[in-house]
Design a protein around this motif. Structure first.
Motif, PDB file in Angstrom:
ATOM      1  N   THR A  69       0.855  -1.188   0.000  1.00 35.09           N
ATOM      2  CA  THR A  69       0.000   0.000   0.000  1.00 35.09           C
ATOM      3  C   THR A  69       0.893   1.240   0.000  1.00 35.09           C
ATOM      4  OG1 THR A  69      -0.127  -0.024   2.426  1.00 35.09           O
ATOM      5  CG2 THR A  69      -1.915  -1.115   1.225  1.00 35.09           C
ATOM      6  N   GLY A  70       0.279   2.383  -0.213  1.00 35.73           N
ATOM      7  CA  GLY A  70       1.014   3.644  -0.164  1.00 35.73           C
ATOM      8  C   GLY A  70       1.426   4.134  -1.530  1.00 35.73           C
ATOM      9  N   LYS A  71       2.248   5.165  -1.514  1.00 31.21           N
ATOM     10  CA  LYS A  71       2.758   5.725  -2.765  1.00 31.21           C
ATOM     11  C   LYS A  71       4.127   6.342  -2.533  1.00 31.21           C
ATOM     12  CE  LYS A  71       0.538  10.211  -2.226  1.00 31.21           C
ATOM     13  NZ  LYS A  71      -0.285  11.229  -2.844  1.00 31.21           N
ATOM     14  N   CYS A  72       4.804   6.614  -3.621  1.00 31.92           N
ATOM     15  CA  CYS A  72       6.148   7.177  -3.556  1.00 31.92           C
ATOM     16  C   CYS A  72       6.095   8.609  -3.013  1.00 31.92           C
ATOM     17  CB  CYS A  72       6.780   7.164  -4.940  1.00 31.92           C
ATOM     18  SG  CYS A  72       8.462   7.818  -4.960  1.00 31.92           S
ATOM     19  N   ARG A  73       6.956   8.902  -2.051  1.00 29.48           N
ATOM     20  CA  ARG A  73       7.064  10.247  -1.480  1.00 29.48           C
ATOM     21  C   ARG A  73       8.238  11.017  -2.077  1.00 29.48           C
ATOM     22  NH1 ARG A  73       6.295   8.737   4.865  1.00 29.48           N
ATOM     23  NH2 ARG A  73       4.062   8.319   4.758  1.00 29.48           N
ATOM     24  N   GLN A  74       8.923  10.373  -3.014  1.00 30.05           N
ATOM     25  CA  GLN A  74      10.099  10.954  -3.671  1.00 30.05           C
ATOM     26  C   GLN A  74      11.147  11.397  -2.647  1.00 30.05           C
ATOM     27  OE1 GLN A  74       8.435  13.867  -6.357  1.00 30.05           O
ATOM     28  NE2 GLN A  74       7.868  12.283  -7.805  1.00 30.05           N
ATOM     29  N   CYS A  75      11.417  10.501  -1.700  1.00 24.70           N
ATOM     30  CA  CYS A  75      12.420  10.775  -0.677  1.00 24.70           C
ATOM     31  C   CYS A  75      13.819  10.405  -1.151  1.00 24.70           C
ATOM     32  CB  CYS A  75      12.082  10.040   0.619  1.00 24.70           C
ATOM     33  SG  CYS A  75      12.210   8.231   0.501  1.00 24.70           S
ATOM     34  N   GLY A  76      13.918   9.563  -2.187  1.00 23.71           N
ATOM     35  CA  GLY A  76      15.211   9.157  -2.721  1.00 23.71           C
ATOM     36  C   GLY A  76      15.903   8.064  -1.926  1.00 23.71           C
ATOM     37  N   ALA A  77      15.311   7.617  -0.843  1.00 23.69           N
ATOM     38  CA  ALA A  77      15.951   6.607   0.008  1.00 23.69           C
ATOM     39  C   ALA A  77      16.160   5.288  -0.732  1.00 23.69           C
ATOM     40  CB  ALA A  77      15.141   6.386   1.278  1.00 23.69           C
ATOM     41  N   CYS A  78      15.291   4.955  -1.670  1.00 23.72           N
ATOM     42  CA  CYS A  78      15.417   3.695  -2.403  1.00 23.72           C
ATOM     43  C   CYS A  78      16.617   3.721  -3.355  1.00 23.72           C
ATOM     44  CB  CYS A  78      14.136   3.390  -3.172  1.00 23.72           C
ATOM     45  SG  CYS A  78      13.643   4.678  -4.320  1.00 23.72           S
ATOM     46  N   CYS A  79      17.173   4.886  -3.595  1.00 25.09           N
ATOM     47  CA  CYS A  79      18.310   5.032  -4.507  1.00 25.09           C
ATOM     48  C   CYS A  79      19.644   5.116  -3.764  1.00 25.09           C
ATOM     49  CB  CYS A  79      18.139   6.291  -5.345  1.00 25.09           C
ATOM     50  SG  CYS A  79      16.590   6.349  -6.256  1.00 25.09           S
ATOM     51  N   ARG A  80      19.572   5.076  -2.443  1.00 23.28           N
ATOM     52  CA  ARG A  80      20.770   5.187  -1.610  1.00 23.28           C
ATOM     53  C   ARG A  80      20.926   3.936  -0.753  1.00 23.28           C
ATOM     54  NH1 ARG A  80      18.043   9.948  -0.215  1.00 23.28           N
ATOM     55  NH2 ARG A  80      18.686  11.692  -1.493  1.00 23.28           N
ATOM     56  N   ARG A  81      22.165   3.538  -0.584  1.00 24.53           N
ATOM     57  CA  ARG A  81      22.516   2.437   0.312  1.00 24.53           C
ATOM     58  C   ARG A  81      21.740   1.152  -0.033  1.00 24.53           C
ATOM     59  NH1 ARG A  81      26.345   3.024   3.261  1.00 24.53           N
ATOM     60  NH2 ARG A  81      25.768   1.296   4.612  1.00 24.53           N
ATOM     61  N   LEU A  82      21.736   0.819  -1.318  1.00 22.96           N
ATOM     62  CA  LEU A  82      21.057  -0.401  -1.737  1.00 22.96           C
ATOM     63  C   LEU A  82      22.076  -1.485  -2.057  1.00 22.96           C
ATOM     64  CD1 LEU A  82      20.741  -0.552  -5.291  1.00 22.96           C
ATOM     65  CD2 LEU A  82      19.944   1.674  -4.570  1.00 22.96           C
ATOM     66  N   GLN A  83      21.604  -2.696  -2.131  1.00 25.95           N
ATOM     67  CA  GLN A  83      22.462  -3.824  -2.446  1.00 25.95           C
ATOM     68  C   GLN A  83      22.017  -4.428  -3.770  1.00 25.95           C
ATOM     69  OE1 GLN A  83      21.762  -5.770   1.282  1.00 25.95           O
ATOM     70  NE2 GLN A  83      23.786  -5.198   2.028  1.00 25.95           N
ATOM     71  N   LEU A  84      22.985  -4.955  -4.486  1.00 22.15           N
ATOM     72  CA  LEU A  84      22.721  -5.548  -5.793  1.00 22.15           C
ATOM     73  C   LEU A  84      23.118  -7.016  -5.772  1.00 22.15           C
ATOM     74  CD1 LEU A  84      24.241  -2.718  -8.044  1.00 22.15           C
ATOM     75  CD2 LEU A  84      21.835  -3.058  -7.438  1.00 22.15           C
ATOM     76  N   GLU A  85      22.455  -7.773  -6.633  1.00 27.38           N
ATOM     77  CA  GLU A  85      22.787  -9.183  -6.755  1.00 27.38           C
ATOM     78  C   GLU A  85      22.977  -9.543  -8.214  1.00 27.38           C
ATOM     79  OE1 GLU A  85      19.700 -11.737  -5.235  1.00 27.38           O
ATOM     80  OE2 GLU A  85      18.207 -10.920  -6.579  1.00 27.38           O
ATOM     81  N   GLN A  86      23.744 -10.594  -8.418  1.00 32.94           N
ATOM     82  CA  GLN A  86      23.913 -11.166  -9.743  1.00 32.94           C
ATOM     83  C   GLN A  86      23.890 -12.674  -9.582  1.00 32.94           C
ATOM     84  OE1 GLN A  86      27.651 -10.588 -11.806  1.00 32.94           O
ATOM     85  NE2 GLN A  86      26.630 -10.744 -13.767  1.00 32.94           N
ATOM     86  N   SER A  87      23.153 -13.332 -10.431  1.00 30.41           N
ATOM     87  CA  SER A  87      23.014 -14.791 -10.382  1.00 30.41           C
ATOM     88  C   SER A  87      22.574 -15.239  -8.994  1.00 30.41           C
ATOM     89  CB  SER A  87      24.325 -15.474 -10.776  1.00 30.41           C
ATOM     90  OG  SER A  87      24.718 -15.080 -12.059  1.00 30.41           O
TER      91      SER A  87
END
Length: 142
Positions: free
Chosen positions: A23-41
């Motif tokens: 539920t909810g909506k984007c607040r355009q805080c930018g937090a999802c673009c910072r300090r994230l982790q990535l995976e491969q395979s």
């Protein structure tokens, strides 16, 4: 990659007939673009070399830069396309990872939504389940 805690959560949800509900909506805080982790395979990135391989195989990931490590030694990334206004400056070309955010699967791999995020993921019985039960109940009385 599912964690042990995530496996238990998945099992508990199945046994109780519940699902994760977004539920909810984007607040355009930018937090999802910072300090994230990535995976491969299906493996979280732990080395610069693994990140270089990811970018070689998927050039759209060159938008991310390593900004450190978490407590488990996994690489942590920031997106270089995030502007001071907390908006993506390359929105139309963003990778699928960004398009899919927030993905419910983060709760099965031990992750969480970033603080301040306008989205919320809760556990509940889906409306369709309630509707199906009501239909079955009314159909059995005819």
């Amino acid at each position: 990659m599912i964690s042990i805690a995530g496996w238990w959560r998945h099992l508990r949800l199945r046994l109780t007939g519940k699902e994760l509900i977004l539920t909810g909506k984007c607040r355009q805080c930018g937090a999802c673009c910072r300090r994230l982790q990535l995976e491969q395979s299906r493996r979280w990135l732990r080395s610069h070399r693994a990140f270089k391989r990811l970018v070689k195989d998927h050039p759209e990931f060159n938008r991310f830069e390593i900004c450190g490590r978490d407590r488990q030694g996994l690489l942590v990334f920031n997106c270089t396309k995030l502007g001071a206004d907390n908006r993506c400056h390359d929105y139309d070309q963003r990778p699928q990872l960004c398009r899919d955010f927030p993905h419910k699967g983060i709760f099965f791999c031990g992750g969480a939504l970033p603080p301040g995020c306008g989205y919320k993921i809760t556990e509940g019985v889906p409306f369709e389940t309630h509707l199906r039960k009501a239909r079955n109940k009314s159909g059995s009385h005819s």
